[in-house]
Scaffold this motif. Structure first.
Motif, short mmCIF file in Angstrom:
data_model
loop_
_atom_site.label_atom_id
_atom_site.label_comp_id
_atom_site.label_asym_id
_atom_site.label_seq_id
_atom_site.Cartn_x
_atom_site.Cartn_y
_atom_site.Cartn_z
N GLU A 232 0.97 -1.13 0.01
CA GLU A 232 0.00 0.04 -0.06
C GLU A 232 0.88 1.16 -0.07
O GLU A 232 1.92 1.13 0.62
N PRO A 233 0.39 2.40 -0.52
CA PRO A 233 1.26 3.63 -0.60
C PRO A 233 1.34 4.00 0.64
O PRO A 233 0.10 3.85 1.59
N PRO A 234 2.26 4.68 1.16
CA PRO A 234 2.41 5.26 2.66
C PRO A 234 1.28 6.19 2.93
O PRO A 234 0.92 6.92 2.22
N ALA A 235 1.11 6.17 4.20
CA ALA A 235 -0.13 7.34 4.60
C ALA A 235 0.26 8.63 4.56
O ALA A 235 1.56 8.84 4.85
N ARG A 236 -0.45 9.60 4.00
CA ARG A 236 0.07 10.90 4.01
C ARG A 236 -0.02 11.57 5.38
O ARG A 236 -0.82 11.49 6.19
N GLN A 237 1.16 12.17 5.61
CA GLN A 237 1.22 13.15 6.77
C GLN A 237 0.56 14.34 7.02
O GLN A 237 0.47 14.82 5.79
N GLY A 238 0.01 14.63 8.11
CA GLY A 238 -0.77 15.93 8.07
C GLY A 238 0.37 16.95 7.98
O GLY A 238 1.43 17.16 8.21
N GLY A 239 -0.37 18.17 7.56
CA GLY A 239 0.51 19.34 7.23
C GLY A 239 0.77 20.12 8.79
O GLY A 239 0.27 19.76 9.87
N GLY A 240 1.66 21.24 8.61
CA GLY A 240 1.82 21.85 9.92
C GLY A 240 1.72 23.41 9.63
O GLY A 240 1.61 23.77 8.50
N LYS A 241 1.62 24.09 10.40
CA LYS A 241 1.50 25.50 10.63
C LYS A 241 2.84 26.34 10.86
O LYS A 241 3.34 25.87 11.83
N VAL A 242 3.20 27.38 10.51
CA VAL A 242 4.29 28.20 10.82
C VAL A 242 3.65 29.62 10.96
O VAL A 242 2.48 30.19 10.59
N GLU A 243 4.60 30.48 11.80
CA GLU A 243 3.89 31.47 12.61
C GLU A 243 4.10 32.89 11.24
O GLU A 243 3.24 33.55 11.20
N ASP A 244 5.16 32.63 10.46
CA ASP A 244 5.41 33.98 9.51
C ASP A 244 6.33 33.40 8.56
O ASP A 244 6.55 32.27 8.24
N VAL A 245 6.49 34.26 7.45
CA VAL A 245 7.43 33.82 6.40
C VAL A 245 8.70 33.32 6.76
O VAL A 245 9.17 32.34 6.14
N ASP A 246 9.30 34.00 7.82
CA ASP A 246 10.71 33.22 8.29
C ASP A 246 10.56 31.95 8.57
O ASP A 246 11.42 31.22 8.52
N GLY A 247 9.49 31.73 9.37
CA GLY A 247 9.18 30.28 9.66
C GLY A 247 9.14 29.34 8.72
O GLY A 247 9.35 28.21 8.62
N LEU A 248 8.36 29.73 7.61
CA LEU A 248 8.40 28.80 6.29
C LEU A 248 9.41 28.63 5.66
O LEU A 248 9.82 27.43 5.37
N VAL A 249 10.25 29.65 5.54
CA VAL A 249 11.73 29.50 5.00
C VAL A 249 12.39 28.57 5.87
O VAL A 249 13.07 27.68 5.29
N SER A 250 12.46 28.61 6.99
CA SER A 250 13.30 27.72 7.71
C SER A 250 12.85 26.24 7.76
O SER A 250 13.80 25.47 7.82
N LYS A 251 11.42 26.19 8.03
CA LYS A 251 10.99 24.94 7.58
C LYS A 251 11.19 24.33 6.35
O LYS A 251 11.63 22.96 6.17
N LEU A 252 11.26 24.91 5.34
CA LEU A 252 11.69 24.28 3.99
C LEU A 252 12.97 23.86 3.86
O LEU A 252 13.43 23.12 3.23
N LYS A 253 13.99 24.81 4.52
CA LYS A 253 15.47 24.51 4.74
C LYS A 253 15.76 23.30 5.45
O LYS A 253 16.50 22.42 5.18
N GLU A 254 14.97 23.01 6.37
CA GLU A 254 14.90 21.80 7.26
C GLU A 254 14.54 20.56 6.62
O GLU A 254 15.03 19.57 6.62
N LEU A 255 13.77 20.98 5.61
CA LEU A 255 13.03 19.67 4.90
C LEU A 255 13.97 19.37 3.41
O LEU A 255 13.71 18.42 2.96
N GLY A 256 14.89 20.26 3.38
CA GLY A 256 15.77 20.14 2.20
C GLY A 256 15.21 20.54 0.87
O GLY A 256 15.33 20.49 -0.23
N ALA A 257 13.96 21.15 1.03
CA ALA A 257 13.38 21.99 -0.12
C ALA A 257 13.90 23.14 -0.76
O ALA A 257 13.69 23.70 -1.86
N LEU A 258 14.66 23.85 0.06
CA LEU A 258 15.46 25.05 -0.43
C LEU A 258 16.89 24.72 -0.24
O LEU A 258 17.61 24.09 0.66
#
Length: 258
Positions: A232-258
């Motif tokens: 079976e395909p892996p279950a999709r994980q739930g999303g998360g919220k960030v406080e602001d743009v800086d938090g979004l950029v930090s999270k994307l870097k953490e995930l290796g997306a940036l």
């Protein structure tokens, strides 16, 4: 234009509305006790073949519409549905339950059938929804040495043996012209298949249905691929919220997306 002798391959698959489940051995999708029906893309193929005849779109007319399916005894139900929709007759290639055919074997079988039935046009679904290989039509055209037009959204007939096909491509459509004999694979925008009426279902029971085997075509079910594991395909994980743009950029870097 030559009179059309249309061969329409159809396949029995798990109904599109059913959610497939992997069997306990993780070797395949569970098929026991599951509703089956005609592959949706093959319904388009039957419908288009019947419309060509009904609307007299081909100058030479339609001499024959033959549906063919390979599978267990229950595959005859799909052929009867095809005949109820308007096919003249059917050919059932008997294959044991669970003994699936690979695309190349199917293409070789259809090549032999097309030659035997003296077909000059093969209309088949672009893919089946069980294995999604999308290979049979292209392989068949190659084996026959015929022209091919894949993912058709419109089929038109011109003078002589000319056929113009509008194809679905990334970002739009592409129009190609070829001459018979021809292999066409169908896409969803081609038409809307009809429901088989009760009178036509009853008439279909009296239409000719030939039973053959792969050996009658000089073929064996040669296996070139081995399924190692189905999961079976892996279950999709739930999303998360960030406080602001800086938090979004930090999270994307953490995930290796940036």
């Amino acid at each position: 234009m030559s009179a059309l002798r249309i061969l329409v391959p159809v396949k029995r698959v798990i109904d599109y509305a059913v959610k497939p489940r992997v069997n306990k051995a993780q070797t395949a999708v569970e098929t026991a006790g599951v509703k089956h029906s005609m592959n949706p893309f093959d319904e388009l193929s039957i419908e288009e073949s019947v419309r060509i005849r009904e609307k007299k779109r081909a100058p030479g007319g339609v001499e024959d519409i033959c549906a063919i399916s390979a599978g267990p005894t229950k595959a005859q139900d799909i052929l009867r549905t095809a005949m109820a929709m308007g096919a003249d007759r059917g050919i059932h290639v008997e294959v044991k339950e669970g003994d699936d055919l690979e695309p190349l074997t199917v293409a070789k079988m259809l090549k032999a059938a097309a030659e035997q039935q003296k077909s000059n046009l093969v209309i088949l679904g672009k893919q089946s929804i069980d294995d999604d290989s999308a290979q049979t039509g292209q392989m068949l055209a190659g084996l026959l040495g015929w022209s091919q037009a894949t993912q058709a959204s419109k089929v038109e007939f011109g003078e002589g043996d000319s056929v113009t096909v509008t194809k679905e491509v990334d970002g739009g459509v592409e129009t190609v012209r070829a001459k018979l004999p021809l292999v066409v694979t169908t896409d969803l925008r081609l038409n809307e298949p009809r429901y088989a009426s009760l009178p036509n279902i009853m008439k279909a029971k009296k239409k000719k249905l030939d039973k053959v085997t792969l050996k009658d075509f000089g073929l064996e079910n040669d296996k070139r691929l081995k399924v190692l594991k189905v999961t079976e395909p892996p279950a999709r994980q739930g999303g998360g919220k960030v406080e602001d743009v800086d938090g979004l950029v930090s999270k994307l870097k953490e995930l290796g997306a940036l």
